[in-house]
Enzyme design. Structure first.
Site, PDB file in Angstrom:
ATOM      1  N   LYS A 173      51.041  83.440  74.663  1.00  0.00           N
ATOM      2  CA  LYS A 173      49.456  83.814  75.432  1.00  0.00           C
ATOM      3  C   LYS A 173      50.279  85.015  76.052  1.00  0.00           C
ATOM      4  O   LYS A 173      51.412  84.504  77.072  1.00  0.00           O
ATOM      5  CB  LYS A 173      49.492  82.319  75.456  1.00  0.00           C
ATOM      6  CG  LYS A 173      47.814  81.889  77.092  1.00  0.00           C
ATOM      7  CD  LYS A 173      48.226  83.914  77.904  1.00  0.00           C
ATOM      8  CE  LYS A 173      48.742  83.532  79.127  1.00  0.00           C
ATOM      9  NZ  LYS A 173      47.442  84.940  79.928  1.00  0.00           N
TER      10      LYS A 173
ATOM     11  N   GLU B 262      61.542  89.140  95.655  1.00  0.00           N
ATOM     12  CA  GLU B 262      60.440  90.308  95.059  1.00  0.00           C
ATOM     13  C   GLU B 262      59.130  91.090  95.105  1.00  0.00           C
ATOM     14  O   GLU B 262      58.135  90.781  95.183  1.00  0.00           O
ATOM     15  CB  GLU B 262      60.025  89.223  93.408  1.00  0.00           C
ATOM     16  CG  GLU B 262      61.577  89.018  92.310  1.00  0.00           C
ATOM     17  CD  GLU B 262      60.731  88.938  90.813  1.00  0.00           C
ATOM     18  OE1 GLU B 262      61.023  89.478  90.048  1.00  0.00           O
ATOM     19  OE2 GLU B 262      59.800  88.295  91.350  1.00  0.00           O
TER      20      GLU B 262
ATOM     21  N   GLU C 231      62.245  81.542  83.101  1.00  0.00           N
ATOM     22  CA  GLU C 231      62.573  82.940  83.527  1.00  0.00           C
ATOM     23  C   GLU C 231      61.349  83.301  84.846  1.00  0.00           C
ATOM     24  O   GLU C 231      60.475  84.372  84.531  1.00  0.00           O
ATOM     25  CB  GLU C 231      63.037  83.765  83.136  1.00  0.00           C
ATOM     26  CG  GLU C 231      64.125  85.186  82.518  1.00  0.00           C
ATOM     27  CD  GLU C 231      63.790  86.255  83.498  1.00  0.00           C
ATOM     28  OE1 GLU C 231      63.624  85.936  84.885  1.00  0.00           O
ATOM     29  OE2 GLU C 231      63.645  87.285  83.304  1.00  0.00           O
TER      30      GLU C 231
ATOM     31  N   CYS D  92      62.375  92.295  86.055  1.00  0.00           N
ATOM     32  CA  CYS D  92      62.803  91.153  86.919  1.00  0.00           C
ATOM     33  C   CYS D  92      64.509  91.207  87.275  1.00  0.00           C
ATOM     34  O   CYS D  92      65.131  90.613  88.489  1.00  0.00           O
ATOM     35  CB  CYS D  92      63.145  89.725  85.680  1.00  0.00           C
ATOM     36  SG  CYS D  92      63.407  89.979  84.318  1.00  0.00           S
TER      37      CYS D  92
HETATM   38  P1  NAD Z   1      52.197  85.261  86.583  1.00  0.00           P
HETATM   39  O1  NAD Z   1      53.621  84.643  87.354  1.00  0.00           O
HETATM   40  O2  NAD Z   1      50.969  84.997  87.559  1.00  0.00           O
HETATM   41  O3  NAD Z   1      51.770  85.998  85.154  1.00  0.00           O
HETATM   42  C1  NAD Z   1      52.787  85.618  83.956  1.00  0.00           C
HETATM   43  C2  NAD Z   1      52.150  85.195  83.462  1.00  0.00           C
HETATM   44  O4  NAD Z   1      51.580  84.444  83.045  1.00  0.00           O
HETATM   45  C3  NAD Z   1      51.324  85.502  82.509  1.00  0.00           C
HETATM   46  O5  NAD Z   1      51.289  85.478  80.907  1.00  0.00           O
HETATM   47  C4  NAD Z   1      50.106  85.404  82.865  1.00  0.00           C
HETATM   48  O6  NAD Z   1      49.008  84.819  82.475  1.00  0.00           O
HETATM   49  C5  NAD Z   1      50.346  83.595  83.158  1.00  0.00           C
HETATM   50  N1  NAD Z   1      49.390  82.248  83.956  1.00  0.00           N
HETATM   51  C6  NAD Z   1      49.265  82.762  85.695  1.00  0.00           C
HETATM   52  N2  NAD Z   1      49.037  81.186  85.950  1.00  0.00           N
HETATM   53  C7  NAD Z   1      49.195  80.896  84.538  1.00  0.00           C
HETATM   54  C8  NAD Z   1      48.880  79.192  85.098  1.00  0.00           C
HETATM   55  N3  NAD Z   1      48.840  78.874  85.712  1.00  0.00           N
HETATM   56  N4  NAD Z   1      49.482  78.237  83.639  1.00  0.00           N
HETATM   57  C9  NAD Z   1      49.723  79.398  82.713  1.00  0.00           C
HETATM   58  N5  NAD Z   1      50.041  80.485  82.148  1.00  0.00           N
HETATM   59  C10 NAD Z   1      49.623  81.428  83.709  1.00  0.00           C
HETATM   60  O7  NAD Z   1      52.716  87.554  87.642  1.00  0.00           O
HETATM   61  P2  NAD Z   1      51.985  88.258  87.985  1.00  0.00           P
HETATM   62  O8  NAD Z   1      50.807  87.550  88.629  1.00  0.00           O
HETATM   63  O9  NAD Z   1      51.304  89.014  86.702  1.00  0.00           O
HETATM   64  O10 NAD Z   1      53.359  88.791  88.551  1.00  0.00           O
HETATM   65  C11 NAD Z   1      53.073  88.357  90.421  1.00  0.00           C
HETATM   66  C12 NAD Z   1      54.919  88.689  89.961  1.00  0.00           C
HETATM   67  O11 NAD Z   1      55.115  87.729  89.402  1.00  0.00           O
HETATM   68  C13 NAD Z   1      55.055  90.030  90.404  1.00  0.00           C
HETATM   69  O12 NAD Z   1      54.935  90.408  91.449  1.00  0.00           O
HETATM   70  C14 NAD Z   1      56.592  89.622  90.058  1.00  0.00           C
HETATM   71  O13 NAD Z   1      57.174  89.271  91.610  1.00  0.00           O
HETATM   72  C15 NAD Z   1      56.464  88.082  89.510  1.00  0.00           C
HETATM   73  N6  NAD Z   1      56.578  88.966  88.170  1.00  0.00           N
HETATM   74  C16 NAD Z   1      57.616  87.753  87.347  1.00  0.00           C
HETATM   75  C17 NAD Z   1      58.690  88.612  86.080  1.00  0.00           C
HETATM   76  C18 NAD Z   1      59.314  88.229  85.398  1.00  0.00           C
HETATM   77  O14 NAD Z   1      60.173  89.672  84.868  1.00  0.00           O
HETATM   78  N7  NAD Z   1      60.779  87.214  86.164  1.00  0.00           N
HETATM   79  C19 NAD Z   1      56.909  89.073  85.394  1.00  0.00           C
HETATM   80  C20 NAD Z   1      56.447  89.517  85.796  1.00  0.00           C
HETATM   81  C21 NAD Z   1      55.331  88.755  87.703  1.00  0.00           C
END
Ligand code: NAD
Length: 477
Positions: A171, A379, A246, A280
């Site tokens: 996904k 973050e 992660e 990250c």
């Molecule tokens: P997020 O955690 O919402 O998204 C990451 C992934 O998880 C995406 O594919 C998203 O569609 C999916 N996701 C979201 N809700 C979900 C759920 N309920 N069940 C399963 N999958 C789900 O991150 P975001 O909103 O895009 O970004 C927000 C913050 O997250 C950023 O500001 C940053 O701090 C952090 N982030 C960290 C990383 C990393 O590499 N560790 C990557 C992206 C974002």
């Protein structure tokens, strides 16, 4: 219009709905992806299960390795096509997008070579017994990928899973997924069986949640925010499904007075501007020995003032942020800084030709950020570096460890004994001494402690997580 890729075939979602894809460089819609639902995830899990049961689980490890090697070669051949897709999707400057496509080929190459090197042990035991262990694949693995490094995180996650013999349901993030759909098509071209790699796009709360809940998923690998990591764990816990997480960091760069600043300063700048700080492992906190705090900030400030952000294709120091809400998130942090009288040392610029509808943020260096302030704790996921001074080694360790995160730490010092002491005392999954990131080598296990998550991806270590260990004890008298 982009389609899902299930069982080696392109498929529209049963929802009949789509999501517009925005180019972060100008905010314009340039494509559509499927807004998939639980039915699409079920189709993908069935395809993966069938693949696993009917052939993939019996495919010799050496043959899996040959397939991964062919995929690595195909990706290498298609680097220009893939980086252009990801560049538009994520707003990455050309050199960064290209490096990610090259890294993807390298992940598949590494895991191609690892497939037939993974084995169990024999264990000396009581007379009359023979005991051995087998490393077996979980079966069908689920992979939730973020938008910041789609190709790299896809490569490290499914590379290890496929090498260990699993079939994958992926996904991608709703903000960036075009490169992954294309790589899955390439995998089919080079001979991966139908169902080995399935891509289902859509929103996290819909299709990501459906994946995490699906009883046919035997392991979940998630990279993203701590809050969604918690949700995934809670859902997976209902059926005791193992999870690798992660979840990012608030990583310190710790500079002692004896550091080689000519080496340290460019690395410190790069670690906060790469991918516009949406990394990250971004080095987002700068901890400096008070003896060199002022001169260091002066030099670093001069470097920040020269940094330029602009459209991805201009290949400047940084491109735009991924979307408007991420830009707003960074603005909110910066207005908190202003409200709390936190001083700005320097700021780079956004080039004049950057469209106003793009999601740009000039890189910013702040000083004397209190350790408990949310700027130093959360973050930001943007190009904002928070500096603070430390008195001595104990103080540096206390500041470095004073967040909920523990992903990466960078230490800059010429003192060999201190290098080891610091590496021991920092609560972090990775410690880099006199470098930051070690060039991102795919061989190096990667993951966090505390709220940065658990489990490791990359390197040979990842194969442990993508397998389960079976102990076989035979009594033969
Ligand atoms: P997020 O955690 O919402 O998204 C990451 C992934 O998880 C995406 O594919 C998203 O569609 C999916 N996701 C979201 N809700 C979900 C759920 N309920 N069940 C399963 N999958 C789900 O991150 P975001 O909103 O895009 O970004 C927000 C913050 O997250 C950023 O500001 C940053 O701090 C952090 N982030 C960290 C990383 C990393 O590499 N560790 C990557 C992206 C974002």
């Amino acid at each position: 219009m982009q389609l899902n890729f299930i069982g080696n075939a392109s498929q529209v979602s049963s929802s009949g709905l789509t999501i517009p894809m925005l180019d972060p460089s100008d905010g314009e819609v340039f494509d559509q992806i499927q807004r998939s639902n639980a039915k699409d995830i079920d189709d993908a899990v069935r395809a993966a299960r069938q693949c696993f049961d009917t052939g993939w689980s019996k495919t010799p490890a050496a043959e899996r390795g040959r397939l991964l090697m062919r995929l690595s070669a195909r990706v290498a051949q298609g680097v220009d096509e893939l980086y252009a897709l990801e560049q538009r999707d994520c707003g990455k400057p050309t050199r960064q997008a290209r490096a990610d496509a090259v890294a993807l080929a390298r992940y598949f190459e590494f895991y191609a070579g690892a497939c037939d090197k993974l084995h169990g042990d024999t264990i000396p035991y009581l007379d009359g017994y023979s005991v051995l262990t087998w490393r077996e694949p979980h079966g069908v693995t689920g992979h939730v990928i973020p938008w910041n490094y789609p190709m790299q995180i896809f490569g490290r996650s499914i590379g290890g899973a496929l090498a260990a013999g699993n079939a994958c349901v992926v996904k991608p993030a709703e903000d960036a997924c075009l490169s992954l759909i294309r790589v899955a098509q390439m995998a089919a071209e080079v001979g991966f069986p139908a169902g080995a790699i399935n891509i289902v796009t859509g929103y996290g709360h819909e299709v990501g949640d459906a994946l995490a809940r699906h009883p046919g998923i035997d392991h979940i690998s998630f990279t993203g925010s701590p809050s969604v990591g918690t949700l995934i764990q809670q859902v997976a816990a209902q059926r005791h499904c193992p999870v690798t997480l992660e979840l990012g960091g608030k990583s310190p760069q710790i500079v002692f007075a004896d550091a080689d600043l000519d080496a340290a300063l460019p690395a410190i700048v790069n670690a906060i501007v790469q991918n516009a700080g949406q990394t990250c492992s971004a080095g987002s906190r700068l901890l400096v020995d008070q003896a060199i705090y002022e001169p260091l900030l002066e030099r670093l400030g001069a470097m920040f003032e020269k940094l330029r952000a602009g459209p991805a294709s201009m290949d400047l120091d940084l491109g735009p942020l991924i979307r408007q809400s991420q830009q707003q998130r960074v603005w909110d942090f910066l207005s908190d800084a202003q409200a709390d009288n936190i001083s700005m040392v320097a700021q780079g610029s956004v080039v004049d030709v950057a469209p106003e509808t793009g999601f740009y943020q000039a890189p910013t260096l702040l000083r004397d950020v209190p350790v408990e302030h949310r700027l130093a704790q959360q973050e930001i996921f943007g190009p904002v570096l928070c500096a603070m001074a430390f008195r001595d080694e104990d103080h540096a360790v206390a500041l470095a460890n004073a967040t909920q995160f523990g992903l990466v730490a960078g230490v800059w010092t010429a003192d060999g004994a201190r290098q080891f002491r610091m590496a021991r005392r920092l609560r972090s999954g990775q410690v880099f001494i006199n470098n930051y990131g070690a060039g991102g080598g795919v061989e190096l296990p990667f993951g966090g402690v505390k709220s940065s998550g658990y489990g490791r991806e990359k390197g040979f270590e990842a194969l442990q997580g993508f397998t389960t260990l079976k102990t076989v004890a035979i009594k033969h008298g």
